[in-house]
Design a protein around this motif. Structure first.
Motif, PDB file in Angstrom:
ATOM      1  N   ARG A 228       5.388 -10.312   1.344  1.00 27.78           N
ATOM      2  CA  ARG A 228       4.320  -9.523   0.724  1.00 27.78           C
ATOM      3  C   ARG A 228       3.968  -8.342   1.619  1.00 27.78           C
ATOM      4  N   LEU A 229       3.743  -7.190   0.986  1.00 27.40           N
ATOM      5  CA  LEU A 229       3.311  -5.983   1.691  1.00 27.40           C
ATOM      6  C   LEU A 229       2.033  -5.488   1.025  1.00 27.40           C
ATOM      7  N   ALA A 230       0.987  -5.270   1.823  1.00 31.11           N
ATOM      8  CA  ALA A 230      -0.276  -4.763   1.285  1.00 31.11           C
ATOM      9  C   ALA A 230      -0.841  -3.730   2.245  1.00 31.11           C
ATOM     10  N   GLY A 231      -1.340  -2.625   1.700  1.00 31.45           N
ATOM     11  CA  GLY A 231      -1.863  -1.582   2.565  1.00 31.45           C
ATOM     12  C   GLY A 231      -2.791  -0.641   1.829  1.00 31.45           C
ATOM     13  N   SER A 232      -3.334   0.306   2.569  1.00 32.76           N
ATOM     14  CA  SER A 232      -4.222   1.312   1.997  1.00 32.76           C
ATOM     15  C   SER A 232      -4.134   2.580   2.827  1.00 32.76           C
ATOM     16  N   ARG A 233      -4.534   3.703   2.214  1.00 33.75           N
ATOM     17  CA  ARG A 233      -4.534   4.979   2.914  1.00 33.75           C
ATOM     18  C   ARG A 233      -5.658   5.846   2.361  1.00 33.75           C
TER      19      ARG A 233
END
Length: 400
Positions: A228-233
């Motif tokens: 799983r890959l989760a991120g924000s910018r």
């Protein structure tokens, strides 16, 4: 002690003024009493049943956590669930003509664990414990139910190999929300989990392997490998773009009579500010006509809608297209949290409709101890396996 006396005791304790029960804030190394209680009214109107279900239940947990000495810390906690209105089919107490609510009377040892932090950047926990791994999809405590799921396990987490965070778990017993009196309320067998996590330029990446081999639930035995890959910018002042993607492959394991290899995919994108968030996502659980991709140790509520009509993946699989939104509204000196979700369900290949769902909730933190929530789910079925259902909840919760 009867369940009604437990309920009365829990309410009496919860009614003690906050000023009288307040204790000095402490980190997780300090000794403290553990107490929480949740009163919940649940109503279910489901197609195929003559009457509605009405469940009024009270959950209380009372425990103690020691201070940390020589890297050792002890935690012990009991849990009781009292049924105050039993016009529903409970896990071990069916009521003809009324839908099921998976909260029944029980008194049990919820947690009894020993935690050791004697090695640098490493934590070892042994005993009956709460396990919530990642977003709890594959291993979780099913915290929505009154009787939470706990594990007799050994868990080790270390950040000694920076930038990696490694988690290893071995469990041989699962106390499920159905309660220990239910035939499937306790699962026994061998459960192994290994997970590695690290921050990357595009988000938090985690990869795991989960092997389940159950003695008394062979059909739930499987091996799952996923990531799983989760991120924000940040894209503007107080506005962030969020994203998440997940993929897993599952096959039969142990004495499982089925022979299958299935996959799971999920992707979501959204926008978020300190006061609101909105997102669009898609999930697909594969099915081969005989078996479906399952998450038997995970927390299902909140993924495929709040109604829990689709609790296990059917043999033809499930595809879910969803919209989610949250809004914080100032009210009475606090922040009222409004949430809404819309789900559109199909089979895994998108050949036919299974149904659609609309979920709404409003939650209010009353003070640092008390909170209240009103929640509703409306499911419209489009397939004989999934009938229409309306569910509503009114919740009052206290945390010491």
């Amino acid at each position: 002690m009867t369940m009604r006396r437990i309920a009365a005791l829990a309410l009496a304790l919860a009614a003690v003024p906050a000023a009288a029960t307040a204790q000095t804030a402490a980190d997780d190394t300090g000794a403290r009493i553990l107490f929480e209680t949740r009163l919940r009214s649940e109503t279910v109107d489901q197609q195929g049943f003559l009457d509605q279900a009405h469940a009024l239940t009270l959950r209380a947990r009372l425990g103690w956590r020691s201070s940390t000495r020589h890297g050792l810390q002890l935690l012990i906690e009991g849990e009781g669930v009292a049924v105050l209105d039993d016009r529903y089919t409970a896990p071990v107490d069916p009521v003809p003509g009324r839908p099921a609510v998976a909260d029944g009377e029980t008194v049990e040892l919820n947690r009894a664990q020993l935690r050791w932090t004697g090695l640098p950047d490493t934590e070892l926990t042994v005993g009956r414990q709460r396990l919530v791994v990642g977003n709890s999809r594959f291993v979780g405590n099913v915290g929505w139910r009154q009787n939470e799921q706990t594990f007799d396990a050994v868990r080790m987490t270390t950040t000694a190999l920076k930038p990696l965070t490694l988690t290893w778990v071995f469990a041989d017993r699962v106390q499920r929300p159905l309660g220990h009196e239910h035939a499937q309320g306790v699962w026994r067998g061998d459960i192994h989990l290994l997970q590695a996590e690290a921050d990357t330029p595009v988000g938090r990446l985690s990869a795991f392997g989960l092997a389940i081999d159950l003695d008394n639930a062979a059909a739930q035995s499987s091996t799952t490998i996923g990531a799983r890959l989760a991120g924000s910018r940040t894209v503007a002042d107080d506005l962030s773009l969020t994203w998440a993607g997940e993929y897993a492959v599952q096959s039969d394991n142990g004495a499982n009579p089925a022979d299958y290899s299935l996959d799971f995919q999920a992707a979501a994108v959204g926008l978020q500010t300190p006061l609101w968030s909105a997102g669009l996502g898609h999930e697909r659980f594969d099915g081969d006509g005989i078996s479906g991709f399952q998450t038997p140790l995970g927390t299902g509520h909140g993924f495929l809608g709040w109604s829990d009509v689709i609790t296990t993946t059917p043999a033809f699989g499930v595809r879910d297209l969803f919209l989610r939104g949250h809004l914080g509204v100032p009210a009475w000196g606090r922040t009222l949290r409004l949430s809404a979700e819309a789900h559109f369900f199909h089979d895994a290949d998108g050949d036919f409709d299974l149904g659609r769902e609309l979920d709404l909730s409003v939650a209010l933190p009353i003070d640092r101890h008390w909170s209240a929530e009103l929640k509703a789910a409306h499911f419209e079925g489009e397939h004989p396996a999934f009938g229409d259902a309306d569910k509503g909840w009114l919740i009052l919760e206290y945390r010491y």
